[in-house]
Design a protein around this motif. Sequence first.
Motif, PDB file in Angstrom:
ATOM      1  N   ALA A  49      -0.863  45.123  33.975  1.00  0.00           N
ATOM      2  CA  ALA A  49       0.171  46.169  33.414  1.00  0.00           C
ATOM      3  C   ALA A  49       1.011  45.610  32.241  1.00  0.00           C
ATOM      4  CB  ALA A  49       0.873  46.922  34.575  1.00  0.00           C
ATOM      5  N   ASP A  50       1.247  44.316  32.577  1.00  0.00           N
ATOM      6  CA  ASP A  50       2.209  43.714  31.451  1.00  0.00           C
ATOM      7  C   ASP A  50       1.517  43.137  30.332  1.00  0.00           C
ATOM      8  OD1 ASP A  50       4.646  42.282  30.887  1.00  0.00           O
ATOM      9  OD2 ASP A  50       3.552  40.451  31.186  1.00  0.00           O
ATOM     10  N   PRO A  51       1.900  43.505  29.104  1.00  0.00           N
ATOM     11  CA  PRO A  51       1.092  43.023  27.912  1.00  0.00           C
ATOM     12  C   PRO A  51       0.887  41.820  27.685  1.00  0.00           C
ATOM     13  CG  PRO A  51       2.836  44.813  27.307  1.00  0.00           C
ATOM     14  CD  PRO A  51       2.940  44.365  28.779  1.00  0.00           C
ATOM     15  N   ALA A  52       2.234  40.843  28.099  1.00  0.00           N
ATOM     16  CA  ALA A  52       2.117  39.521  27.980  1.00  0.00           C
ATOM     17  C   ALA A  52       0.785  38.770  28.973  1.00  0.00           C
ATOM     18  CB  ALA A  52       3.423  39.084  28.305  1.00  0.00           C
ATOM     19  N   ALA A  53       0.890  39.261  30.195  1.00  0.00           N
ATOM     20  CA  ALA A  53      -0.248  38.937  31.189  1.00  0.00           C
ATOM     21  C   ALA A  53      -1.481  39.425  30.587  1.00  0.00           C
ATOM     22  CB  ALA A  53       0.368  39.746  32.453  1.00  0.00           C
ATOM     23  N   ALA A  54      -1.689  40.637  30.272  1.00  0.00           N
ATOM     24  CA  ALA A  54      -3.045  40.901  29.924  1.00  0.00           C
ATOM     25  C   ALA A  54      -3.537  40.090  28.653  1.00  0.00           C
ATOM     26  CB  ALA A  54      -2.934  42.318  29.357  1.00  0.00           C
ATOM     27  N   LEU A  55      -2.753  39.652  27.483  1.00  0.00           N
ATOM     28  CA  LEU A  55      -2.909  38.837  26.635  1.00  0.00           C
ATOM     29  C   LEU A  55      -3.112  37.432  27.197  1.00  0.00           C
ATOM     30  CD1 LEU A  55      -3.152  38.691  23.430  1.00  0.00           C
ATOM     31  CD2 LEU A  55      -0.589  37.974  23.500  1.00  0.00           C
ATOM     32  N   ALA A  56      -2.367  36.923  28.051  1.00  0.00           N
ATOM     33  CA  ALA A  56      -3.051  35.901  28.520  1.00  0.00           C
ATOM     34  C   ALA A  56      -4.129  35.646  29.166  1.00  0.00           C
ATOM     35  CB  ALA A  56      -1.745  35.282  29.512  1.00  0.00           C
ATOM     36  N   ALA A  57      -4.546  36.772  29.904  1.00  0.00           N
ATOM     37  CA  ALA A  57      -5.941  36.801  30.626  1.00  0.00           C
ATOM     38  C   ALA A  57      -7.253  37.228  29.841  1.00  0.00           C
ATOM     39  CB  ALA A  57      -5.823  37.939  31.897  1.00  0.00           C
ATOM     40  N   ALA A  58      -6.631  37.178  28.360  1.00  0.00           N
ATOM     41  CA  ALA A  58      -7.946  37.793  27.505  1.00  0.00           C
ATOM     42  C   ALA A  58      -8.947  36.540  27.355  1.00  0.00           C
ATOM     43  CB  ALA A  58      -7.437  38.244  26.302  1.00  0.00           C
ATOM     44  N   ARG A  59     -10.282  36.876  26.792  1.00  0.00           N
ATOM     45  CA  ARG A  59     -11.081  35.807  26.639  1.00  0.00           C
ATOM     46  C   ARG A  59     -10.414  34.882  25.662  1.00  0.00           C
ATOM     47  NH1 ARG A  59     -17.220  36.950  24.409  1.00  0.00           N
ATOM     48  NH2 ARG A  59     -17.501  35.198  23.406  1.00  0.00           N
ATOM     49  N   HIS A  60     -10.694  33.646  25.891  1.00  0.00           N
ATOM     50  CA  HIS A  60     -10.039  32.705  24.911  1.00  0.00           C
ATOM     51  C   HIS A  60     -11.171  31.961  24.150  1.00  0.00           C
ATOM     52  CE1 HIS A  60      -7.503  29.869  22.900  1.00  0.00           C
ATOM     53  NE2 HIS A  60      -8.472  28.781  23.412  1.00  0.00           N
ATOM     54  N   GLU A  61     -11.105  31.997  22.870  1.00  0.00           N
ATOM     55  CA  GLU A  61     -12.282  31.314  22.159  1.00  0.00           C
ATOM     56  C   GLU A  61     -11.848  29.805  21.728  1.00  0.00           C
ATOM     57  OE1 GLU A  61     -15.106  32.542  21.475  1.00  0.00           O
ATOM     58  OE2 GLU A  61     -14.868  34.665  21.863  1.00  0.00           O
ATOM     59  N   PHE A  62     -12.875  29.004  22.067  1.00  0.00           N
ATOM     60  CA  PHE A  62     -12.542  27.574  21.592  1.00  0.00           C
ATOM     61  C   PHE A  62     -12.947  27.069  20.060  1.00  0.00           C
ATOM     62  CE2 PHE A  62     -12.095  27.270  26.104  1.00  0.00           C
ATOM     63  CZ  PHE A  62     -10.785  26.916  26.253  1.00  0.00           C
ATOM     64  N   GLY A  63     -12.659  26.008  19.530  1.00  0.00           N
ATOM     65  CA  GLY A  63     -12.999  25.702  18.400  1.00  0.00           C
ATOM     66  C   GLY A  63     -14.548  25.156  18.478  1.00  0.00           C
ATOM     67  N   GLU A  64     -15.172  25.296  17.363  1.00  0.00           N
ATOM     68  CA  GLU A  64     -16.589  25.068  16.965  1.00  0.00           C
ATOM     69  C   GLU A  64     -16.970  23.382  17.686  1.00  0.00           C
ATOM     70  OE1 GLU A  64     -20.038  24.606  13.484  1.00  0.00           O
ATOM     71  OE2 GLU A  64     -18.026  25.115  12.963  1.00  0.00           O
ATOM     72  N   HIS A  65     -16.003  22.641  17.397  1.00  0.00           N
ATOM     73  CA  HIS A  65     -16.254  21.204  17.595  1.00  0.00           C
ATOM     74  C   HIS A  65     -15.102  20.900  19.063  1.00  0.00           C
ATOM     75  CE1 HIS A  65     -18.532  20.637  14.308  1.00  0.00           C
ATOM     76  NE2 HIS A  65     -17.597  21.057  13.357  1.00  0.00           N
ATOM     77  N   GLY A  66     -14.920  21.808  19.814  1.00  0.00           N
ATOM     78  CA  GLY A  66     -14.091  21.602  20.997  1.00  0.00           C
ATOM     79  C   GLY A  66     -12.801  21.710  20.829  1.00  0.00           C
ATOM     80  N   GLY A  67     -12.184  22.274  19.770  1.00  0.00           N
ATOM     81  CA  GLY A  67     -10.799  22.505  19.501  1.00  0.00           C
ATOM     82  C   GLY A  67     -10.197  23.366  20.645  1.00  0.00           C
ATOM     83  N   VAL A  68      -8.961  23.361  20.849  1.00  0.00           N
ATOM     84  CA  VAL A  68      -8.238  24.157  21.840  1.00  0.00           C
ATOM     85  C   VAL A  68      -7.962  25.613  21.408  1.00  0.00           C
ATOM     86  CG1 VAL A  68      -7.190  22.271  23.135  1.00  0.00           C
ATOM     87  CG2 VAL A  68      -5.992  23.411  21.175  1.00  0.00           C
TER      88      VAL A  68
END
Length: 279
Positions: A49-68
Amino acid sequence: MAQAMAAASELISTTLKRPFGSDGPLGDDNGGGALAHADEKPKARRREADPAAALAAARHEFGEHGGVNMSIEASATFTVMEPDTMRRLFAGELGPDRGDMYIYSRHFNPTVLALGRQMAALEATEAAYCTASGMSAISSVLMQLVGVGGHVVASRCLYGGTHALLSTFLPRTSGVRATFVDADDEAAVRAAVVPGETRVVYVETMSNPTLAVADIPMLARVAHEAGAKLVVDNTFTPVVVTPARLGADVVVHSVSKFISGGADIIAGQLPELSSREHL
């Protein structure tokens, strides 16, 4: 990064059957969405319900060569090695959510798609799409929902470009009629709405630049009773207010404001929302 965000620009979010917290990208291969039934509420929206928590839980994409952080995709077009792959891409058999394949950045590219996922999570919508600017997102929504000769009820307190669009450009080019009212006056809004003719009630959560605050639940109720959609510009108040949870059908952003933070990009977001029967 500014260049990539500018390419991403406006974001449009549409209700999909798939929750915004799923592993697949938001949107089908054509950039459209299938509206969900009222009882098919996304689990991610109920869970976060909290937007910040929803954003933190969203799928994270890493860089092409392993970047954070994910790599920025600067290509306009993408390589296809086999002729049949191109056929399948255009047929919708392959795409961003089917094989992680792309054709043309005007449809999707990885950077823009990642921005869309983040904005959809932030605004509790199932998807979000990008256009070239805040005004392009607003224009595309209004032209889609209102159509030729339609009627809009809008707040008197609007960003100047939006006011000009509704008061001058759309009436001249599309015969759109706009009635401007004090959006915090329920009686005035009800008097301005014409059932069967009014297609959209349009407000800003907090207006630019006068900072008038909209009563979104009241406006949603009035709009939906008349068979209209409530479109909310949430440029000034992401995280603070989530219009989708208060009854809005479409949410737009100018990304060059709060989301950018540094006034160094032209961009925006438009989430068209939510899983309710009136959509």
